[in-house]
Design a protein around this motif. Structure first.
Motif, mmCIF file in Angstrom:
data_model
loop_
_atom_site.group_PDB
_atom_site.id
_atom_site.type_symbol
_atom_site.label_atom_id
_atom_site.label_comp_id
_atom_site.label_asym_id
_atom_site.label_seq_id
_atom_site.Cartn_x
_atom_site.Cartn_y
_atom_site.Cartn_z
ATOM 1 N N SER A 18 6.722 23.340 27.409
ATOM 2 C CA SER A 18 5.708 22.281 26.907
ATOM 3 C C SER A 18 4.508 23.022 26.447
ATOM 4 N N LEU A 19 4.280 22.774 25.017
ATOM 5 C CA LEU A 19 2.991 23.713 24.495
ATOM 6 C C LEU A 19 1.851 22.982 25.311
ATOM 7 N N LYS A 20 1.768 21.744 25.295
ATOM 8 C CA LYS A 20 0.671 21.088 26.022
ATOM 9 C C LYS A 20 0.352 21.741 27.365
ATOM 10 N N ASN A 21 1.325 21.936 28.088
ATOM 11 C CA ASN A 21 1.172 22.413 29.609
ATOM 12 C C ASN A 21 0.629 23.854 29.618
ATOM 13 N N VAL A 22 1.014 24.627 28.652
ATOM 14 C CA VAL A 22 0.671 26.042 28.371
ATOM 15 C C VAL A 22 -0.799 26.136 27.992
ATOM 16 N N CYS A 23 -1.147 25.091 27.180
ATOM 17 C CA CYS A 23 -2.440 25.073 26.716
ATOM 18 C C CYS A 23 -3.635 24.365 27.807
ATOM 19 N N GLU A 24 -3.222 24.202 28.929
ATOM 20 C CA GLU A 24 -4.034 23.530 29.742
ATOM 21 C C GLU A 24 -5.018 24.385 30.501
ATOM 22 N N TYR A 25 -6.216 23.987 30.845
ATOM 23 C CA TYR A 25 -7.134 24.763 31.351
ATOM 24 C C TYR A 25 -7.279 24.270 32.748
#
Length: 584
Positions: A18-25
């Motif tokens: 998931s791209l959303k999980n990769v971009c989490e901080y």
């Protein structure tokens, strides 16, 4: 959803694709303690660390890129000495190099002249002394002897007989070095050391002889520290030795050339520093061959064509030139690496202060309510990962029990780990979520106790045989071990008979209100309403007995009696229930 537990299907692991999980901080949560005492300790440690980091950065030049030296050495010895018998010049007292980057100077000598090959008595060594020919063995050769025995015992002198040997005769007859040394005046000899160096990483080349070199100079640590011409006596003196004493037996002396170069443009420096020290063991006794010596011969032809030689045993000092050093030049990445590593030292302040705050947990420290308060604010205990994990709560015990074992018997009989939790109701009992009640109902609830039995007709559970693990008398038989759970640990009244259970879990108006609170547009006349009410009742019970902790809610197990009580109040249309699904 699963029967017996109101469970939200939330994935416990993020989707790797998931791209959303990769971009989490993610960031750390900080607990700020307002204390002058602890704040002063923190800043004191930070100040000391900052001072240390700055000193090391400048003194050791940690901001520079480093490279080791590549070196070549060439030497020239000059001097003339006079003894009783002859004049010694450079060609006689300097011997070709005995090693890499070294030179040798003869200081003492034993000469055996006019040797020719023949038969002669051996030197009186312990193994060579004899009385008759039987003491000597023809062809015998000893490592300490001067030749090969012929088998005859002959006179060495008027009092001693030794075995005859085939050797260069006469054999060497002086075994100890002359005292004082024959060439003790060699301390006035001088040596010129030429040293060329190169630093490959910086493509930098230089040498120890400067363009302003004065050929008449002599090295002095104070007045001429960069002069490459050294007096041998001064070298021994700088090494803490006396030249006249070392010259008798010889020795090994190291001349150290240290290049510590700073190649920064604003602070350029690249000159050698010289040091001297003795390398051999001067404390060795006679049996261990002290000093430094070796033998060599000079050969001649007699008039009759017979070969003759002069055997020379040379004692002297070998000077080993040891070149080492580093060069450094400013490098931005080296500076960043040092700053990054130095930042970790500032964590010492947090480590020390945390130790002071949490020290009450150690047996050797007295309990302190203030420290305990700080510890509770800072530290949160959570269970580690388990293969299986369940939570249960009993009405007759004030705590929640965590089960992290594979079940081999009834869940009721398994002993787990007690978790002390402060059960927070959150907005569960908030006035806004409670439906309006009739005055008589409110008064009755106010006078009712939690486990006060309700006056109702006998329920359906009385028609089933009571399981052995049941303590309340309301449970039904179940096959899976994880569904064999009662609301009580000990014999007593069932929680389903309490007024509060009736109000919070079974009250239709309460459940409809909770559903509308979560979804205001919910259709209360839908065919699936009974299922929604049943699952809402499961959730209400879990929040009531376990609190508002989502981590507990997902793995909490409802007692068998409560689950069937809810099913009786809100039955399935087809009479089928999925039951408790154990999470693998």
């Amino acid at each position: 959803q699963r029967e017996g537990v109101f469970h939200k299907r939330v994935s416990t692991m993020p989707a790797c694709c998931s791209l959303k999980n990769v971009c989490e901080y993610e960031t750390s949560k900080v607990v700020r303690i307002q204390s002058v005492y602890y704040g002063s300790i923190k800043w004191a440690i930070h100040s000391v660390v900052f001072l240390y980091v700055c000193i090391v950065l400048i003194a050791d030049r940690r901001y520079q890129k480093r490279d080791a030296v590549i070196s070549s050495v060439h030497t020239k010895v000059k001097g003339v000495a006079q003894t009783e018998q002859r004049i010694w010049d450079t060609a006689e007292y300097t011997i070709p190099m005995q090693g890499i980057d070294s030179f040798f100077v003869v200081t003492n000598i034993i000469m055996t002249e006019n040797q020719i090959q023949g038969l002669c008595p051996e030197f009186p060594l312990p193994k060579a002394i004899c009385s008759t020919d039987r003491s000597c063995t023809k062809g015998r050769m000893d490592p300490q002897s001067n030749g090969i025995q012929t088998g005859r015992c002959v006179k060495y002198n008027a009092t001693v007989k030794t075995c005859e040997v085939a050797a260069w005769c006469p054999v060497e007859f002086i075994k100890s070095a002359p005292t004082p040394a024959i060439l003790r005046s060699a301390e006035n000899f001088t040596v010129l050391i030429k040293n060329n160096i190169h630093f490959a990483k910086f493509n930098y080349t230089t040498r120890n002889i400067s363009p302003e070199f004065n050929i008449s100079c002599t090295y002095n640590r104070i007045s001429a520290p960069h002069c490459p011409i050294f007096r041998l006596g001064d070298i021994l003196q700088a090494a803490g030795e006396n030249f006249s004493e070392v010259a008798i037996q010889g020795g090994i002396v190291g001349i150290e050339i240290n290049w510590d170069c700073n190649l920064d443009r604003w602070l350029h420096r690249c000159t050698p520093k010289y040091g001297f020290r003795r390398l051999d063991d001067k404390k060795a006794n006679e049996a261990l061959y002290p000093g430094y010596n070796f033998r060599f011969a000079k050969y001649y032809k007699q008039a009759n064509g017979k070969e003759e030689r002069t055997l020379i045993k040379a004692y002297g000092i070998r000077f080993d030139i040891l070149v080492f050093g580093m060069a450094g030049q400013f490098n931005f990445f080296e500076l960043l690496v040092y700053i990054g590593s130095a930042l970790s030292y500032f964590g010492l302040a947090q480590l020390f202060v945390d130790f002071l705050i949490t020290s009450y947990t150690f047996p050797c420290f007295k309990s302190n309510p203030v420290k305990e308060y700080y510890y509770r604010k800072k530290c949160e205990s959570v269970p580690g990962p388990r293969w299986t994990l369940l939570y249960v709560a009993y009405v007759d015990e004030p705590h929640v029990v965590m089960i992290d074992k594979f079940l081999r018997t009834s869940l009721q009989k398994v002993k787990g780990e007690i978790i002390h939790l402060q059960r927070r109701s959150g907005d569960f009992l908030h006035p806004a979520k409670l439906p309006p009640r009739h005055p008589d109902e409110a008064g009755a609830l106010g006078n009712a106790q939690e486990l006060q039995p309700l006056q109702k007709k006998e329920d359906a559970s009385s028609h089933y045989q009571r399981p052995s693990w049941c303590c309340c008398g309301k449970c039904r038989p179940a096959q899976p071990y994880w569904e064999q759970l009662c609301c009580r640990r000990k014999e007593g009244v069932c929680i389903t008979t309490s007024a509060l259970f009736e109000l919070l879990v079974l009250s239709r108006s309460m459940l409809e209100f909770v559903l509308l609170y979560e979804d205001p547009l919910l259709d209360l006349k839908a065919e699936t309403l009974n299922k929604q009410l049943r699952h809402c009742a499961y959730k209400q019970y879990i929040r009531w007995r376990f609190g508002e902790d989502d981590s507990l809610e997902k793995l909490a197990v409802l007692p068998n009696c409560c689950r069937w009580k809810i099913r009786e109040a809100f039955p399935s249309e087809d009479g089928q229930y999925t039951g408790f699904r154990k999470k693998k």
